[in-house]
Motif scaffolding. Structure first.
Motif, PDB file in Angstrom:
ATOM      1  N   TYR A  58       0.845  -1.185   0.000  1.00 44.64           N
ATOM      2  CA  TYR A  58       0.000   0.000   0.000  1.00 44.64           C
ATOM      3  C   TYR A  58       0.879   1.233   0.000  1.00 44.64           C
ATOM      4  O   TYR A  58       1.936   1.252   0.621  1.00 44.64           O
ATOM      5  CB  TYR A  58      -0.911  -0.003   1.231  1.00 44.64           C
ATOM      6  CG  TYR A  58      -1.915  -1.126   1.179  1.00 44.64           C
ATOM      7  CD1 TYR A  58      -3.146  -0.938   0.582  1.00 44.64           C
ATOM      8  CD2 TYR A  58      -1.605  -2.380   1.686  1.00 44.64           C
ATOM      9  CE1 TYR A  58      -4.070  -1.978   0.501  1.00 44.64           C
ATOM     10  CE2 TYR A  58      -2.518  -3.424   1.615  1.00 44.64           C
ATOM     11  CZ  TYR A  58      -3.746  -3.217   1.020  1.00 44.64           C
ATOM     12  OH  TYR A  58      -4.643  -4.239   0.937  1.00 44.64           O
ATOM     13  N   CYS A  59       0.426   2.248  -0.718  1.00 44.62           N
ATOM     14  CA  CYS A  59       1.155   3.514  -0.767  1.00 44.62           C
ATOM     15  C   CYS A  59       1.185   4.111   0.639  1.00 44.62           C
ATOM     16  O   CYS A  59       0.137   4.231   1.283  1.00 44.62           O
ATOM     17  CB  CYS A  59       0.455   4.458  -1.738  1.00 44.62           C
ATOM     18  SG  CYS A  59       1.158   6.120  -1.752  1.00 44.62           S
ATOM     19  N   SER A  60       2.364   4.484   1.115  1.00 44.29           N
ATOM     20  CA  SER A  60       2.458   5.004   2.478  1.00 44.29           C
ATOM     21  C   SER A  60       1.873   6.407   2.578  1.00 44.29           C
ATOM     22  O   SER A  60       1.654   6.912   3.667  1.00 44.29           O
ATOM     23  CB  SER A  60       3.920   5.006   2.936  1.00 44.29           C
ATOM     24  OG  SER A  60       4.667   5.839   2.081  1.00 44.29           O
ATOM     25  N   THR A  68       4.891   0.100  -5.401  1.00 40.64           N
ATOM     26  CA  THR A  68       6.061   0.791  -4.863  1.00 40.64           C
ATOM     27  C   THR A  68       5.681   1.467  -3.548  1.00 40.64           C
ATOM     28  O   THR A  68       4.510   1.567  -3.209  1.00 40.64           O
ATOM     29  CB  THR A  68       6.538   1.860  -5.875  1.00 40.64           C
ATOM     30  OG1 THR A  68       5.385   2.570  -6.352  1.00 40.64           O
ATOM     31  CG2 THR A  68       7.241   1.220  -7.054  1.00 40.64           C
ATOM     32  N   GLU A  69       6.699   1.934  -2.824  1.00 46.96           N
ATOM     33  CA  GLU A  69       6.487   2.584  -1.522  1.00 46.96           C
ATOM     34  C   GLU A  69       5.504   3.762  -1.648  1.00 46.96           C
ATOM     35  O   GLU A  69       4.593   3.906  -0.850  1.00 46.96           O
ATOM     36  CB  GLU A  69       7.856   3.043  -0.998  1.00 46.96           C
ATOM     37  CG  GLU A  69       7.855   4.018   0.153  1.00 46.96           C
ATOM     38  CD  GLU A  69       7.481   3.375   1.490  1.00 46.96           C
ATOM     39  OE1 GLU A  69       7.481   2.137   1.571  1.00 46.96           O
ATOM     40  OE2 GLU A  69       7.173   4.122   2.437  1.00 46.96           O
ATOM     41  N   ILE A  70       5.732   4.596  -2.673  1.00 49.26           N
ATOM     42  CA  ILE A  70       4.813   5.710  -2.977  1.00 49.26           C
ATOM     43  C   ILE A  70       4.164   5.379  -4.325  1.00 49.26           C
ATOM     44  O   ILE A  70       4.855   5.011  -5.273  1.00 49.26           O
ATOM     45  CB  ILE A  70       5.575   7.053  -3.097  1.00 49.26           C
ATOM     46  CG1 ILE A  70       6.371   7.369  -1.818  1.00 49.26           C
ATOM     47  CG2 ILE A  70       4.622   8.190  -3.437  1.00 49.26           C
ATOM     48  CD1 ILE A  70       5.543   7.763  -0.632  1.00 49.26           C
ATOM     49  N   CYS A  71       2.837   5.484  -4.426  1.00 49.69           N
ATOM     50  CA  CYS A  71       2.151   5.030  -5.634  1.00 49.69           C
ATOM     51  C   CYS A  71       2.374   5.970  -6.826  1.00 49.69           C
ATOM     52  O   CYS A  71       2.889   7.080  -6.671  1.00 49.69           O
ATOM     53  CB  CYS A  71       0.656   4.866  -5.364  1.00 49.69           C
ATOM     54  SG  CYS A  71      -0.252   6.415  -5.319  1.00 49.69           S
ATOM     55  N   ASN A  72       1.991   5.500  -7.991  1.00 54.86           N
ATOM     56  CA  ASN A  72       2.174   6.240  -9.238  1.00 54.86           C
ATOM     57  C   ASN A  72       1.483   7.596  -9.224  1.00 54.86           C
ATOM     58  O   ASN A  72       1.927   8.529  -9.884  1.00 54.86           O
ATOM     59  CB  ASN A  72       1.595   5.450 -10.420  1.00 54.86           C
ATOM     60  CG  ASN A  72       2.401   4.208 -10.701  1.00 54.86           C
ATOM     61  OD1 ASN A  72       3.581   4.144 -10.331  1.00 54.86           O
ATOM     62  ND2 ASN A  72       1.783   3.235 -11.333  1.00 54.86           N
ATOM     63  N   ILE A  73       0.365   7.663  -8.526  1.00 54.16           N
ATOM     64  CA  ILE A  73      -0.385   8.924  -8.498  1.00 54.16           C
ATOM     65  C   ILE A  73       0.309   9.927  -7.587  1.00 54.16           C
ATOM     66  O   ILE A  73       0.600  11.052  -7.977  1.00 54.16           O
ATOM     67  CB  ILE A  73      -1.851   8.676  -8.069  1.00 54.16           C
ATOM     68  CG1 ILE A  73      -2.558   7.803  -9.122  1.00 54.16           C
ATOM     69  CG2 ILE A  73      -2.585  10.003  -7.880  1.00 54.16           C
ATOM     70  CD1 ILE A  73      -3.987   7.417  -8.789  1.00 54.16           C
ATOM     71  N   CYS A  74       0.636   9.500  -6.362  1.00 48.88           N
ATOM     72  CA  CYS A  74       1.282  10.404  -5.400  1.00 48.88           C
ATOM     73  C   CYS A  74       2.639  10.890  -5.904  1.00 48.88           C
ATOM     74  O   CYS A  74       3.058  12.012  -5.599  1.00 48.88           O
ATOM     75  CB  CYS A  74       1.468   9.702  -4.055  1.00 48.88           C
ATOM     76  SG  CYS A  74      -0.052   9.541  -3.110  1.00 48.88           S
TER      77      CYS A  74
END
Lengths: 206, 206
Positions: A58-60, A68-74
């Protein structure tokens, strides 16, 4: 008492019937369908479900599913990081993304306040939303929750929590569905859409 | 084009949506449900499905699912081995067993003749039924297939194959459902049940 010819079948039916919306009869139908498929296909099916649960991240930042740690959108610099769209779950992110009408970020609550289901504010991701807003970098929070009592309760609770931050809070427009026949709209929705009527020129899709 | 936040999710949705009666929307709902369950529960679920397909055995006599070479029904000396009830699949064995009205053996065809679905006589277990009947040890074959065109076609085909053996062939009684209101019975069924009316004393359940 049902007579299962095999313990393996009974176990599979037990497991399948725990899925939402699938009763014992439907579970048996699914199990017999799976029995007719190729072994390799069924193994791929079972393993993809196990992998889904055990390997997913899950995006942190927004709590959406992510590889990934931070999602594509963020992590996308072309998205407007000053807007946060608050949704109940991952499905809603996909639904809003599919409209192509939103270019900000998301915040996935992972649920909705529902005393009937024993879900209180502490069980959904409200604290991390408040923290994000309190950084002062957010200009607008768009509450994209269901137009139900639970959704409204959640919006009310969160808006109270965010009041001190001074952030702009908006909710989705409610009214008759586009393309829907007026005679099939329910009375409450229709009544609300009369009260909240908009000047004609504003209503045209640009 | 749907925007899946993760390849794992997309794969699981692809697999789930291949199940009969489950569309992509329902598959996504199931996948998100599974994500909320305990890891151990999801692993048990996935493995029980894989085990079902890879470890299950079929009775070499009646083709029903079995944990042993010969199933519990075929090997039960208290069952009448001179009667064979021919059914489409395992589910039907369970349905007939649940009535407690039958004490003979079964023969699971594993399908039904259906030109629409490309299923011909060669793809279902008819040959082994003919062989069984030709041993001369069978006195009656009860065709317990659906009262549909496919079922009737299959009954017709099998009865032709068995004609020379001289075995008695019967089919399930067709008529209005017990406990059903007459006004809801369809016209064909109602018409047939008038033509095939039975003397009152024969119709009483003993």
């Amino acid at each position: 008492m049902e007579h299962y010819p095999s313990r393996l079948l009974e176990e599979a039916v037990n497991e399948l019937s725990r899925l939402p919306g699938i009763g014992r009869r439907g579970a048996l139908r699914l199990a017999l369908h799976l029995l007719k498929q190729e072994s390799a296909d069924v193994e791929r099916f079972g393993n993809s479900i196990i992998r889904l649960r055990t390997q997913i991240n899950y995006c942190s930042c927004c709590h959406n599913i992510s590889e990934t740690e931070i999602c594509n959108i963020c992590s996308n610099p072309r998205r407007d990081a000053s807007q946060i769209c608050v949704v109940q779950d991952i499905r809603d992110v996909m639904a809003v993304e599919n409209t192509s009408q939103y270019n900000g970020l998301y915040h996935v609550l992972g649920g909705i306040i529902s005393p009937m289901d024993g879900i209180g504010p502490g069980q959904i991701k409200i604290e991390s939303l408040v923290e994000k807003v309190n950084t002062g970098k957010i200009s607008e929070v768009i509450m994209a929750l269901s137009a139900t009592m639970e959704g409204d309760t959640t919006v009310f609770y969160i808006s109270k929590k965010l009041r001190d931050s001074g952030v702009k809070i908006s909710i989705l427009a409610r009214g008759v569905a586009i393309g829907g026949e007026l005679e099939y709209a329910d009375e409450v929705t229709l009544g609300r859409s009369i009260i909240n009527r908009v000047p004609y020129e504003n209503a045209l899709v640009k």
